[in-house]
Design a protein around this motif. Sequence first.
Motif, mmCIF file in Angstrom:
data_model
loop_
_atom_site.group_PDB
_atom_site.id
_atom_site.type_symbol
_atom_site.label_atom_id
_atom_site.label_comp_id
_atom_site.label_asym_id
_atom_site.label_seq_id
_atom_site.Cartn_x
_atom_site.Cartn_y
_atom_site.Cartn_z
ATOM 1 N N TYR A 1 -6.457 -11.294 -9.426
ATOM 2 C CA TYR A 1 -6.468 -10.241 -8.411
ATOM 3 C C TYR A 1 -5.337 -10.496 -7.431
ATOM 4 N N GLU A 2 -4.991 -9.480 -6.627
ATOM 5 C CA GLU A 2 -4.043 -9.668 -5.530
ATOM 6 C C GLU A 2 -4.530 -8.880 -4.320
ATOM 7 N N LEU A 3 -4.575 -9.547 -3.183
ATOM 8 C CA LEU A 3 -5.081 -8.971 -1.936
ATOM 9 C C LEU A 3 -3.917 -8.348 -1.170
ATOM 10 N N GLU A 4 -3.855 -7.011 -1.191
ATOM 11 C CA GLU A 4 -2.708 -6.316 -0.604
ATOM 12 C C GLU A 4 -3.149 -5.065 0.155
ATOM 13 N N VAL A 5 -2.238 -4.594 1.008
ATOM 14 C CA VAL A 5 -2.346 -3.283 1.653
ATOM 15 C C VAL A 5 -1.141 -2.462 1.225
ATOM 16 N N ALA A 6 -1.359 -1.159 1.005
ATOM 17 C CA ALA A 6 -0.270 -0.265 0.621
ATOM 18 C C ALA A 6 -0.127 0.854 1.637
ATOM 19 N N ALA A 7 1.112 1.260 1.877
ATOM 20 C CA ALA A 7 1.407 2.430 2.690
ATOM 21 C C ALA A 7 1.556 3.639 1.774
ATOM 22 N N VAL A 8 1.096 4.801 2.247
ATOM 23 C CA VAL A 8 1.169 6.039 1.476
ATOM 24 C C VAL A 8 2.047 7.031 2.240
ATOM 25 N N ILE A 9 3.047 7.557 1.545
ATOM 26 C CA ILE A 9 3.998 8.479 2.166
ATOM 27 C C ILE A 9 3.368 9.857 2.316
ATOM 28 N N GLY A 10 3.646 10.511 3.461
ATOM 29 C CA GLY A 10 3.091 11.830 3.723
ATOM 30 C C GLY A 10 4.122 12.880 4.079
ATOM 31 N N ALA A 11 5.426 12.593 3.830
ATOM 32 C CA ALA A 11 6.475 13.573 4.126
ATOM 33 C C ALA A 11 7.688 13.267 3.263
ATOM 34 N N PRO A 12 8.470 14.272 2.882
ATOM 35 C CA PRO A 12 9.689 14.006 2.111
ATOM 36 C C PRO A 12 10.685 13.206 2.946
ATOM 37 N N LEU A 13 11.365 12.267 2.300
ATOM 38 C CA LEU A 13 12.337 11.424 2.994
ATOM 39 C C LEU A 13 13.583 11.252 2.140
ATOM 40 N N TYR A 14 14.719 11.267 2.789
ATOM 41 C CA TYR A 14 15.975 10.900 2.135
ATOM 42 C C TYR A 14 16.933 10.422 3.212
ATOM 43 N N ALA B 1 1.613 8.416 5.998
ATOM 44 C CA ALA B 1 0.375 9.148 6.258
ATOM 45 C C ALA B 1 -0.780 8.197 6.537
ATOM 46 N N GLY B 2 -0.787 7.054 5.839
ATOM 47 C CA GLY B 2 -1.876 6.117 6.034
ATOM 48 C C GLY B 2 -1.763 4.921 5.118
ATOM 49 N N TYR B 3 -2.848 4.159 5.061
ATOM 50 C CA TYR B 3 -2.856 2.885 4.349
ATOM 51 C C TYR B 3 -4.135 2.767 3.519
ATOM 52 N N THR B 4 -4.018 2.046 2.406
ATOM 53 C CA THR B 4 -5.174 1.789 1.556
ATOM 54 C C THR B 4 -5.093 0.367 1.025
ATOM 55 N N ILE B 5 -6.197 -0.134 0.471
ATOM 56 C CA ILE B 5 -6.196 -1.457 -0.157
ATOM 57 C C ILE B 5 -5.610 -1.321 -1.556
ATOM 58 N N PHE B 6 -4.847 -2.331 -1.946
ATOM 59 C CA PHE B 6 -4.077 -2.303 -3.197
ATOM 60 C C PHE B 6 -4.368 -3.603 -3.932
ATOM 61 N N ASN B 7 -4.999 -3.511 -5.103
ATOM 62 C CA ASN B 7 -5.292 -4.690 -5.917
ATOM 63 C C ASN B 7 -4.432 -4.629 -7.168
ATOM 64 N N ASP B 8 -3.410 -5.426 -7.175
ATOM 65 C CA ASP B 8 -2.436 -5.492 -8.263
ATOM 66 C C ASP B 8 -2.950 -6.467 -9.319
ATOM 67 N N TRP B 9 -3.836 -5.979 -10.212
ATOM 68 C CA TRP B 9 -4.380 -6.830 -11.267
ATOM 69 C C TRP B 9 -3.240 -7.400 -12.101
ATOM 70 N N SER B 10 -3.322 -8.683 -12.403
ATOM 71 C CA SER B 10 -2.183 -9.382 -13.014
ATOM 72 C C SER B 10 -2.640 -10.287 -14.146
ATOM 73 N N ALA B 11 -2.001 -10.127 -15.301
ATOM 74 C CA ALA B 11 -2.210 -11.031 -16.436
ATOM 75 C C ALA B 11 -1.146 -12.117 -16.344
#
Length: 307
Positions: free
Chosen positions: A128-141, A153-163
Amino acid sequence: MRLVTYRPPGDADPRVGALDGERVVDLPGFTSMLDLLERGAAGLDDARTLASVAATAHPLADVTLLAPLPRPRTMRDFMLVEEHVRNSFGDVPAEWFRIPVHWKCNPDTVIGPDTVAPWPYYTDKLDYELEVAAVIGAPLYRASPAEAAAAIAGYTIFNDWSARDIQFREMSVGIGPAFGKDFATSLGPCLTTADAFDTTAARMRARINGETWSEGSIGAMRFSFPDVIATLSEYQPLHPGDVLGGGTTGRGCGLELDRWIRPGDVVELEVDGIGVLRNTVGQPDPPGDRTVDLREPSTRGEQVEDA
């Protein structure tokens, strides 16, 4: 505000809602979380208004929470915490301090809360990997860091399962990871809006079968989310629904601890202000007959024993 994608009782179609204590308030008018995000700030304002009215609500225990973004537009995962790099690889490459290194994840293998995590036949060291991810809520360049910050826009928990075993085999060739990562990523249980989450103070912890294995925060990232997003956007357009993992917190995975999860284990990742992302580890898939067998020669014919 904590936004969710959920299935109401007896309804197969996912809906968008907001968590309010032990209930989910339905947010009518949005076809999906991506639809909400693509409406930008106006979409978030409409969601807040609808949540305050709470015309339809369900007890949390009666609904099924899905990943807040069941199919992100894109996913990238960064490695931004020095302790994790040092614990995982020993020496920290000089370029790590100069470049926000990352890899691109598979948005088609996202799983949500309380879903069984797959155990690919070719690994004996699922992690497992204990992470937080940011989520984009607007176009960017070619955005500035300030513009990038405003577009989260906000944040969620992100579990980067790894073999881990095949991951390091791949990376020994100078490419990847792919087989070592792309089979599953957990997101959830909700998307906490940026105004309701403190990236510098939120504490994180991982529990395996109720025992705390990992604790930390994301306050010590080498590059901030706005810096990372601004750097990406210099030559790559970014869009609502893009997900960017910040990387594992220090001692935030079994690899760093030399402790390994087993089939049937319950993995809970908790982040203050977001909640608990819980998954049960599945049983190893049978090897079967394959033209290309991805197992190491030394492990062929062997199976991971149940805990």
